[in-house]
Enzyme design. Structure first.
Site, PDB file in Angstrom:
ATOM      1  N   GLY A  46       0.831  -1.195   0.000  1.00 38.99           N
ATOM      2  CA  GLY A  46       0.000   0.000   0.000  1.00 38.99           C
ATOM      3  C   GLY A  46       0.865   1.244   0.000  1.00 38.99           C
ATOM      4  N   GLN A  51       2.845   9.940   1.666  1.00 41.76           N
ATOM      5  CA  GLN A  51       4.158   9.336   1.449  1.00 41.76           C
ATOM      6  C   GLN A  51       4.812   9.846   0.164  1.00 41.76           C
ATOM      7  OE1 GLN A  51       2.479   5.249   2.395  1.00 41.76           O
ATOM      8  NE2 GLN A  51       4.600   5.050   3.108  1.00 41.76           N
ATOM      9  N   CYS A  88       6.822  -0.613   6.448  1.00 39.81           N
ATOM     10  CA  CYS A  88       6.339   0.620   5.840  1.00 39.81           C
ATOM     11  C   CYS A  88       7.379   1.107   4.838  1.00 39.81           C
ATOM     12  CB  CYS A  88       6.116   1.677   6.929  1.00 39.81           C
ATOM     13  SG  CYS A  88       5.499   3.257   6.303  1.00 39.81           S
ATOM     14  N   LEU A  89       6.918   1.549   3.679  1.00 44.91           N
ATOM     15  CA  LEU A  89       7.840   2.058   2.672  1.00 44.91           C
ATOM     16  C   LEU A  89       8.541   3.332   3.130  1.00 44.91           C
ATOM     17  CD1 LEU A  89       5.710   1.388  -0.542  1.00 44.91           C
ATOM     18  CD2 LEU A  89       7.673   0.075   0.322  1.00 44.91           C
ATOM     19  N   HIS A 130      -3.332   0.473   8.032  1.00 41.85           N
ATOM     20  CA  HIS A 130      -2.013   1.100   7.967  1.00 41.85           C
ATOM     21  C   HIS A 130      -2.054   2.358   7.081  1.00 41.85           C
ATOM     22  CE1 HIS A 130       2.525   0.796   7.681  1.00 41.85           C
ATOM     23  NE2 HIS A 130       2.260   1.556   6.631  1.00 41.85           N
ATOM     24  N   GLU A 131      -2.649   2.227   5.895  1.00 36.84           N
ATOM     25  CA  GLU A 131      -2.693   3.362   4.973  1.00 36.84           C
ATOM     26  C   GLU A 131      -3.616   4.467   5.478  1.00 36.84           C
ATOM     27  OE1 GLU A 131      -0.345   3.465   2.895  1.00 36.84           O
ATOM     28  OE2 GLU A 131       0.156   1.348   3.117  1.00 36.84           O
ATOM     29  N   HIS A 134      -1.780   6.559   7.855  1.00 36.47           N
ATOM     30  CA  HIS A 134      -0.944   7.571   7.194  1.00 36.47           C
ATOM     31  C   HIS A 134      -1.741   8.837   6.911  1.00 36.47           C
ATOM     32  CE1 HIS A 134       3.018   5.939   6.561  1.00 36.47           C
ATOM     33  NE2 HIS A 134       2.540   4.819   6.043  1.00 36.47           N
TER      34      HIS A 134
END
Length: 181
Positions: A46, A51, A88-89, A130-131, A134
């Site tokens: 995701g 981000q 996480c990216l 998670h997204e 963000h």
């Protein structure tokens, strides 16, 4: 292919509450495309607009072969919980067990403003939570128990990417009362 730089932990945009999307135009569709292509190139499960430095309530996901996006999500979570590894990216190479709801029903809209409902359990539920975090300025390490959070913060400080300069801030073309980056 339009792969954008992913903002890393410490970038202020990751701690901002993203603004709701109100304009469904070509710029928004380009953002969804950029999110999708960047997520897939990373690769990740995701990716949220903050981000990429855009403070709008948009994310993409690719879980168990299901590719999608959600705009202005509202979540209903199950009471049943799950523990499992999460990464996480924006924190490359780091993974920690994180507690999340086992299931989720996410309601929002797509890039054309049409209603969308995404229901999932386990990995898809974890990704959607998670997204959405963000979009609320929450990073998964904020949800770790104190011992794991301390270990994560130490690992972040020691990571080879720690302290890298942030890429140029992008101004959103959407109406975001001066808060978009």
């Amino acid at each position: 292919m339009t792969v954008k730089p992913i903002r890393l932990f410490g970038d202020p945009v990751l701690r901002m509450t993203a603004q709701p999307v109100t304009t469904f135009d070509a710029e928004l569709r380009t953002l969804v495309k950029d999110l999708t292509e960047t997520m897939q190139a990373a690769p990740g499960a995701g990716l949220a607009a903050p981000q990429l430095g855009v403070s709008l309530r948009v994310f993409t996901y690719f879980v168990d072969g299901e590719l999608g996006h959600l705009i202005n999500p509202e979540l209903t979570l199950t009471e049943e919980e799950q523990d499992g590894p999460e990464g996480c990216l924006s924190l490359p190479g780091l993974r920690y067990d994180c507690r999340r709801a086992f299931g989720v029903v996410a309601r929002g809209v797509d890039m054309w403003g049409e209603p969308v409902t995404v229901e999932g359990t386990q990995r898809l539920a974890r990704c959607i939570q998670h997204e959405t975090d963000h979009l609320d300025g929450i990073i998964f390490v904020d949800r770790l128990d104190p011992e794991q959070r301390a270990a994560a913060m130490l690992a972040i400080q020691q990571a080879e990417w720690a302290g890298e300069s942030a890429p140029q801030v992008r101004i959103s073309p959407h109406g975001t009362p001066g808060l978009a980056l």
